[in-house]
Scaffold this active site. Structure first.
Site, PDB file in Angstrom:
ATOM      1  N   SER A 203       0.835  -1.206   0.000  1.00 47.12           N
ATOM      2  CA  SER A 203       0.000   0.000   0.000  1.00 47.12           C
ATOM      3  C   SER A 203       0.868   1.254   0.000  1.00 47.12           C
ATOM      4  CB  SER A 203      -0.939  -0.015   1.205  1.00 47.12           C
ATOM      5  OG  SER A 203      -0.223   0.244   2.386  1.00 47.12           O
ATOM      6  N   ARG A 207       0.456   3.555  -3.285  1.00 49.81           N
ATOM      7  CA  ARG A 207      -0.181   4.867  -3.044  1.00 49.81           C
ATOM      8  C   ARG A 207       0.651   5.978  -3.656  1.00 49.81           C
ATOM      9  NH1 ARG A 207      -0.034   4.762   1.938  1.00 49.81           N
ATOM     10  NH2 ARG A 207      -2.070   3.803   2.250  1.00 49.81           N
ATOM     11  N   ASN A 211      -0.468   7.945  -7.154  1.00 47.15           N
ATOM     12  CA  ASN A 211      -0.735   9.380  -7.117  1.00 47.15           C
ATOM     13  C   ASN A 211       0.172  10.143  -8.066  1.00 47.15           C
ATOM     14  OD1 ASN A 211      -2.733  10.546  -5.062  1.00 47.15           O
ATOM     15  ND2 ASN A 211      -1.850   8.789  -4.018  1.00 47.15           N
TER      16      ASN A 211
END
Lengths: 266, 156
Positions: A203, A207, A211
């Protein structure tokens, strides 16, 4: 904008890393397989890190307890912000957590900040330097999952090390098999723990990568609009200042949280 | 999205930067910040102490001022008392002296009166004798006192 291959080609070109590998590993002149290096990612992230951490080390070596100079003040402000987060979250005693958090925040921030450089600027420079007009050059290192996974896996191993350092091998294994449901459900506990701990680096890495990749994608799409990119690029850049800071902060914060979880027994 | 050996390179970069931060960035900064914090705390404490001392000094000076005022008023009172005493004493001495002078004068006057009286007494006797002489000279003649003289003669 080098437009051969049209819009799709342009986008693909901007999302391709400059891969280098031994000639024996090439298939049709393209690097495949594990022993491939993304030269652009390694170069940009390394140079940025060397510059920014070298600068910080230089300022730190001249740090005085008296009235700080402007540079020292700025570094102290950043470092103090990170240190405050560590103090608030991490209650153990470790000489590693604060430097780790500082490294993550500063490094991820400057790498993310490369997103603010216009999308064609560095690729064109790289093409001119290399003399190869089709040279791909992806200059935002955090849009390369190799980098984000390298960081998150490093964090994962530091987390394991912290677990063992604080609780000992026995204590760590006991925790793995007995929390949260007690020793009777040891296999369930173990599976839970494995899923939980594997999810952490994944994660973390995805992430940041997601992004930044999405943000870069929008920049590329805006760059395709010709003259209309001018009123669009600015607001997106301003908005992106928020995202790059936030992503750096989130990566740092989660690392601190994971470290504090590793340092506390359940 | 292809994972490859870049991962290893990035992990090495990451480790290197952690090491730089851990060795060259964080410790001196932490020390400088902690030292500054101590200095600020010490400075604040010193300021507090100074303030207290100043208050104390103000109190002490007020005390001293009050004492000095008390002392001076006491001194003034004492001096006034002493002056009064001196005046009293001088008055008494003057009175005694005056009495003495008066008494002396009185005694002298009495003496003088006495002497005058004495002189007068002496003079009175003389006068009396002189008067008597005169009277006697005038009274004494043979005819008048012939009887008395005759008697005397007879007695002889």
């Amino acid at each position: 904008m080098s437009a051969e291959g049209g819009t799709t080609g342009y986008i693909q070109h901007h999302l391709t890393n400059l891969a280098v590998c031994a000639d024996s590993a090439k298939v049709d002149g393209v690097c495949t397989g594990f022993w491939t290096f993304h030269f652009d990612t390694l170069l940009v992230s390394g140079v940025l890190g060397l510059v920014v951490f070298g600068l910080m080390a230089m300022l730190a070596s001249r740090a005085t307890s008296g009235v700080p100079s402007g540079g020292q003040n700025f570094v102290e402000m950043v470092v103090g912000l990170v240190d405050q987060q560590v103090r608030d979250t991490f209650h153990g005693k470790s000489a590693l957590v604060t430097p780790l958090a500082i490294t993550i925040f500063v490094w991820v921030f400057v790498m993310n900040a490369m997103d603010l450089v216009p999308v064609d600027f560095l690729p064109i420079v790289a093409q001119k330097v290399s003399g190869n007009e089709h040279l791909p050059f992806k200059f935002v290192p955090t849009t390369d999952p190799n980098l984000t996974f390298a960081m998150s896996i490093s964090v994962f191993f530091i987390m394991l090390w912290m677990n063992i350092k604080v609780k000992g091998v026995g204590g760590f294994l006991h925790e793995v098999f007995s929390a949260p449901f007690g020793a009777k459900l040891a296999p369930v506990n173990f599976i839970f723990r494995v899923v939980e701990d594997i999810a952490k680096p994944i994660s973390l890495a995805l992430r940041l990568f997601g992004n930044m990749y999405a943000g870069e994608m929008v920049f590329i799409l805006i760059a395709l609009l010709g003259l209309y990119q001018l009123p669009l690029a600015l607001p997106w850049e301003l908005f992106h200042i928020l995202i790059i800071t936030l992503q750096a902060f989130v990566f740092m914060m989660l690392t601190i949280v994971y470290m504090s979880m590793a340092a506390e027994s359940h | 999205m292809n994972i490859n050996a870049t991962l290893i390179g990035q992990a090495i970069w990451f480790a290197l930067f952690i090491w730089i931060t851990m060795k060259y960035v964080w410790p001196p900064l932490q020390k400088a910040m902690a030292d500054r914090q101590t200095q600020i705390a010490e400075g604040l404490a010193a300021a507090e102490r100074g303030k207290n001392e100043q208050e104390l000094a103000a109190k002490r000076s007020a005390e001293a001022l009050r004492e000095a005022k008390e002392k001076s008023s006491e001194l003034v009172a004492q001096a006034e008392k002493r002056a009064q005493q001196i005046v009293e004493e001088a008055k008494g001495a003057a009175k005694v002296e005056a009495d003495k002078v008066v008494a002396g004068a009185k005694a002298e006057i009495e003496q003088e009166v006495e002497r005058a009286k004495q002189q007068l007494r002496e003079r009175v006797a003389e006068l009396a004798v002189a008067g008597a002489e005169k009277i006697l000279r005038k009274e004494i003649n043979a005819s008048v006192h012939a009887d008395m003289l005759g008697a005397l003669k007879q007695d002889l």
